[in-house]
Scaffold this motif. Structure first.
Motif, PDB file in Angstrom:
ATOM      1  N   SER A   1       0.634 -49.309   2.607  1.00 25.21           N
ATOM      2  CA  SER A   1       0.110 -50.934   2.182  1.00 25.21           C
ATOM      3  C   SER A   1       1.120 -51.382   1.407  1.00 25.21           C
ATOM      4  O   SER A   1       1.474 -52.672   1.612  1.00 25.21           O
ATOM      5  N   ASP A   2       2.004 -50.572   0.451  1.00 27.48           N
ATOM      6  CA  ASP A   2       3.016 -51.624  -0.353  1.00 27.48           C
ATOM      7  C   ASP A   2       4.167 -51.791   0.568  1.00 27.48           C
ATOM      8  O   ASP A   2       4.569 -52.949   0.440  1.00 27.48           O
ATOM      9  N   CYS A   3       4.464 -51.087   1.619  1.00 20.88           N
ATOM     10  CA  CYS A   3       5.361 -51.812   2.665  1.00 20.88           C
ATOM     11  C   CYS A   3       5.019 -52.769   3.156  1.00 20.88           C
ATOM     12  O   CYS A   3       5.889 -53.795   3.454  1.00 20.88           O
ATOM     13  N   LEU A   4       3.659 -52.955   3.916  1.00 21.77           N
ATOM     14  CA  LEU A   4       3.337 -54.071   4.591  1.00 21.77           C
ATOM     15  C   LEU A   4       3.223 -55.126   3.716  1.00 21.77           C
ATOM     16  O   LEU A   4       3.578 -56.189   4.115  1.00 21.77           O
ATOM     17  N   ALA A   5       2.891 -54.918   2.384  1.00 23.54           N
ATOM     18  CA  ALA A   5       2.996 -56.307   1.579  1.00 23.54           C
ATOM     19  C   ALA A   5       4.124 -56.955   1.429  1.00 23.54           C
ATOM     20  O   ALA A   5       4.468 -58.207   1.149  1.00 23.54           O
ATOM     21  N   VAL A   6       5.232 -55.948   1.329  1.00 22.45           N
ATOM     22  CA  VAL A   6       6.842 -56.582   1.089  1.00 22.45           C
ATOM     23  C   VAL A   6       7.130 -57.088   2.288  1.00 22.45           C
ATOM     24  O   VAL A   6       7.634 -58.239   2.356  1.00 22.45           O
TER      25      VAL A   6
ATOM     26  N   ASP B   1      21.291 -61.610  -3.176  1.00 19.71           N
ATOM     27  CA  ASP B   1      20.533 -60.370  -3.892  1.00 19.71           C
ATOM     28  C   ASP B   1      19.210 -60.666  -3.787  1.00 19.71           C
ATOM     29  O   ASP B   1      18.765 -59.470  -3.846  1.00 19.71           O
ATOM     30  N   ASP B   2      18.445 -61.474  -3.633  1.00 27.06           N
ATOM     31  CA  ASP B   2      16.967 -61.471  -3.507  1.00 27.06           C
ATOM     32  C   ASP B   2      16.422 -60.710  -2.251  1.00 27.06           C
ATOM     33  O   ASP B   2      15.693 -60.043  -2.192  1.00 27.06           O
ATOM     34  N   VAL B   3      17.081 -61.072  -1.024  1.00 29.27           N
ATOM     35  CA  VAL B   3      16.983 -60.517   0.133  1.00 29.27           C
ATOM     36  C   VAL B   3      17.285 -58.822   0.129  1.00 29.27           C
ATOM     37  O   VAL B   3      16.341 -57.956   0.389  1.00 29.27           O
ATOM     38  N   TYR B   4      18.228 -58.558  -0.578  1.00 27.12           N
ATOM     39  CA  TYR B   4      18.806 -57.133  -0.724  1.00 27.12           C
ATOM     40  C   TYR B   4      17.765 -56.415  -1.463  1.00 27.12           C
ATOM     41  O   TYR B   4      17.151 -55.336  -1.146  1.00 27.12           O
ATOM     42  N   GLU B   5      17.130 -57.129  -2.688  1.00 26.99           N
ATOM     43  CA  GLU B   5      16.268 -56.435  -3.593  1.00 26.99           C
ATOM     44  C   GLU B   5      14.869 -56.043  -2.816  1.00 26.99           C
ATOM     45  O   GLU B   5      14.367 -54.943  -2.918  1.00 26.99           O
ATOM     46  N   LYS B   6      14.576 -57.105  -1.922  1.00 23.49           N
ATOM     47  CA  LYS B   6      13.183 -56.629  -1.060  1.00 23.49           C
ATOM     48  C   LYS B   6      13.688 -55.821   0.058  1.00 23.49           C
ATOM     49  O   LYS B   6      12.689 -55.008   0.330  1.00 23.49           O
ATOM     50  N   SER B   7      14.592 -55.757   0.663  1.00 21.86           N
ATOM     51  CA  SER B   7      14.876 -54.691   1.609  1.00 21.86           C
ATOM     52  C   SER B   7      14.825 -53.301   1.190  1.00 21.86           C
ATOM     53  O   SER B   7      14.381 -52.464   1.750  1.00 21.86           O
ATOM     54  N   GLN B   8      15.415 -53.263  -0.224  1.00 25.11           N
ATOM     55  CA  GLN B   8      15.569 -51.977  -0.874  1.00 25.11           C
ATOM     56  C   GLN B   8      13.911 -51.270  -0.887  1.00 25.11           C
ATOM     57  O   GLN B   8      13.737 -50.246  -0.760  1.00 25.11           O
ATOM     58  N   ARG B   9      13.182 -52.291  -1.581  1.00 25.88           N
ATOM     59  CA  ARG B   9      11.833 -51.809  -1.622  1.00 25.88           C
ATOM     60  C   ARG B   9      11.089 -51.625  -0.415  1.00 25.88           C
ATOM     61  O   ARG B   9      10.357 -50.504  -0.254  1.00 25.88           O
ATOM     62  N   LEU B  10      11.142 -52.436   0.680  1.00 16.23           N
ATOM     63  CA  LEU B  10      10.728 -52.074   1.820  1.00 16.23           C
ATOM     64  C   LEU B  10      11.319 -50.880   2.552  1.00 16.23           C
ATOM     65  O   LEU B  10      10.391 -49.973   3.119  1.00 16.23           O
ATOM     66  N   PHE B  11      12.456 -50.803   2.616  1.00 15.58           N
ATOM     67  CA  PHE B  11      12.940 -49.228   3.296  1.00 15.58           C
ATOM     68  C   PHE B  11      12.692 -48.087   2.392  1.00 15.58           C
ATOM     69  O   PHE B  11      12.387 -47.262   3.029  1.00 15.58           O
ATOM     70  N   ALA B  12      12.708 -48.378   1.125  1.00 13.28           N
ATOM     71  CA  ALA B  12      12.255 -47.346   0.310  1.00 13.28           C
ATOM     72  C   ALA B  12      10.697 -46.705   0.583  1.00 13.28           C
ATOM     73  O   ALA B  12      10.438 -45.357   0.640  1.00 13.28           O
ATOM     74  N   SER B  13       9.929 -47.728   0.926  1.00 11.12           N
ATOM     75  CA  SER B  13       8.417 -47.180   1.280  1.00 11.12           C
ATOM     76  C   SER B  13       8.520 -46.601   2.754  1.00 11.12           C
ATOM     77  O   SER B  13       7.328 -45.938   2.842  1.00 11.12           O
ATOM     78  N   SER B  14       9.320 -46.924   3.402  1.00  8.55           N
ATOM     79  CA  SER B  14       9.597 -46.122   4.641  1.00  8.55           C
ATOM     80  C   SER B  14      10.379 -45.083   4.735  1.00  8.55           C
ATOM     81  O   SER B  14      11.013 -44.647   5.776  1.00  8.55           O
ATOM     82  N   ASN B  15      10.761 -44.398   3.360  1.00 12.67           N
ATOM     83  CA  ASN B  15      11.497 -43.152   3.468  1.00 12.67           C
ATOM     84  C   ASN B  15      12.994 -43.433   3.810  1.00 12.67           C
ATOM     85  O   ASN B  15      13.653 -42.361   4.546  1.00 12.67           O
TER      86      ASN B  15
END
Length: 462
Positions: free
Chosen positions: A368-373, A411-425
């Motif tokens: 759910s958190d990955c899809l939200a991002v 910086d903004d895109v990188y921060e979102k990307s970090q969250r997104l990929f972290a949610s997908s291991n």
């Protein structure tokens, strides 16, 4: 709401384990309830579990029912709050409209299940009692399940049950300013106000009361069934049940590979034709599909109904939206996507439908958190940056921050990307002028479904 709350619960307390979230309050889940397990269209999809109105005793021969030994245990006290806060400015140019949107959105889902208990079958006693028993192979449920491909039986061996009345509360707040025509970009229910160059706002607060003794999750023992009705219990988690077949069984689609990176590369290369089909659609169709899919992602509960409808369409069935478990606004979004697909009806439209089904199915597998991002990343520049990272993950694992990489990964895109990929291991790390990616151990299919979703959305945005 209920399905999202139980799915969040299972992700938190048993991620990657054996628990299956209950998707509907109408499902009656008792110990020894027979559940049909159906494999899905894509090998990486989680199976679909369909509780039936029958127990194991109902499909056994003989008149002596099995009396399961039941063990009751205190489980946990659970109160979970899930939500996100999104703010930003978007300027988008589409063939039929230009849109500027400024706003702040917040959503919160609070699940107060309270003290939970676990009911377990005494498996040793069940083994002894079922040793000489046979299934009634003429039973209508057995016949109908056996006739259909990729289906098997499981029986409920444990369940997580509420011990007190509890609630699920959803709060949504949306607000902002819109410019130009925004007929397709508004909120999902009639409760809103919208003007050209005006304000947009929406607030909703929905409470669902959950009664005592409600099952919110369960686990199965699968059955391995012979032609003559003899059956065995699959006691190991890696042992799969099913009906005995004539001739050798087909092997799975995904074998071992040298590394997770090369595995991703192989799978994405095999799916590249699907992304090319989406990219080749007319610009108007692509932009309209992307807007509608973005709208669906804003409402996490709409993804699964859309995926189920596309399942039926891919099987050449005509699903009735009146039979779909979804809100009216979700049904409107699903119908809008179906209308767009019908509008592009031409020779070769079936492969396009399969390609879109692939992308939506991947989204339905995401946490759910990955899809939200991901729902906040549907502009062309962000999707281009994410596609570079997908190439990095499935390739050498390094992306130089020069040229296109430097321009895309702000910086903004990188921060979102970090969250997104972290949610997908998958971890992202900056190392000087390079971004390095690393797939964690035992990642499951999460990296693959993220890459599929990103590639699909980028194909529509390009």
């Amino acid at each position: 709401m209920f399905a999202t709350a139980t799915r969040n619960f299972v992700e938190e307390v048993d991620h990657g384990g054996l628990l299956i979230p209950v998707s509907s309050l109408n499902d009656t889940i008792a110990l020894l309830t027979v559940v049909v397990k159906r494999k899905r269209f894509w090998f990486w999809q989680r199976p679909k579990y369909i509780p039936t109105d029958f127990t194991l005793n109902d499909i056994l021969t003989g008149d002596t029912p099995i009396q399961p030994g039941v063990i009751e245990l205190d489980f946990i006290k659970y109160n979970g709050t899930f939500g996100d806060n999104i703010s930003g400015t978007v300027d988008a140019k589409f063939p039929l409209s230009g849109v500027s949107l400024e706003g702040k959105d917040s959503s919160k889902l609070q699940s107060s299940f309270g003290s939970l208990k676990k009911d377990e079958v005494d498996v040793q006693k069940l083994l002894r009692d079922s040793k000489e028993r046979l299934l009634d192979m003429s039973h209508c449920l057995v016949q109908q399940t056996k006739e259909k491909h990729k289906q098997s039986f499981g029986i409920v061996k444990e369940r997580i049950v509420t011990t007190q009345p509890c609630s699920v509360i959803e709060e949504v707040q949306q607000g902002g300013q819109c410019g130009a025509g925004l007929s397709l970009c508004g909120p999902k229910t009639p409760k809103f106000s919208l003007k050209e160059n005006g304000n947009l706002s929406k607030d909703s607060n929905v409470t669902m009361e959950i009664p005592i003794h409600t099952t919110i999750a369960y686990a199965l023992i699968e059955l391995e069934i012979k032609h003559d009705g003899r059956f065995g219990l699959c006691l190991m988690s890696d042992t799969r049940g099913g009906f005995e077949v004539d001739g050798p069984a087909k092997k799975g689609l995904s074998g071992a590979s040298a590394s997770e990176n090369s595995h991703l590369t192989q799978e994405l290369e095999g799916l590249s034709n699907h992304f090319q089909l989406l990219s080749a659609l007319p610009a108007n169709t692509k932009s309209a599909l992307l807007k509608q899919i973005t709208k669906v992602m804003e409402d996490r509960g709409a993804v699964s109904p859309l995926q189920s409808v596309l399942d039926q369409v891919c099987l050449d069935k005509r699903p009735a939206l009146s039979d779909v478990t979804a809100t009216e606004s979700q049904k409107q979004s699903i119908q809008a996507i179906l209308d767009l697909l019908e509008g592009s009806d031409q020779e070769g439209s079936r492969p396009v439908l399969t390609a879109l089904h692939l992308v939506i199915s991947a989204m339905d597998e995401m946490k759910s958190d990955c899809l939200a991002v991901l729902g906040t990343c549907c502009s062309l520049p962000v999707l281009e940056a994410l596609e570079l990272l997908v190439q990095c993950v499935s390739g050498e694992g390094e992306l130089p921050l020069s040229g296109a990489g430097r321009a895309a990964l702000t910086d903004d895109v990188y921060e979102k990307s970090q969250r997104l990929f972290a949610s997908s291991n998958v971890s992202l790390k900056r190392d000087g002028d390079t971004v390095k990616t690393e797939i964690k151990q035992l990642p499951g299919h999460l990296p693959l479904v993220l890459c599929i979703a990103v590639r699909g959305l980028a194909s529509l945005a390009g």
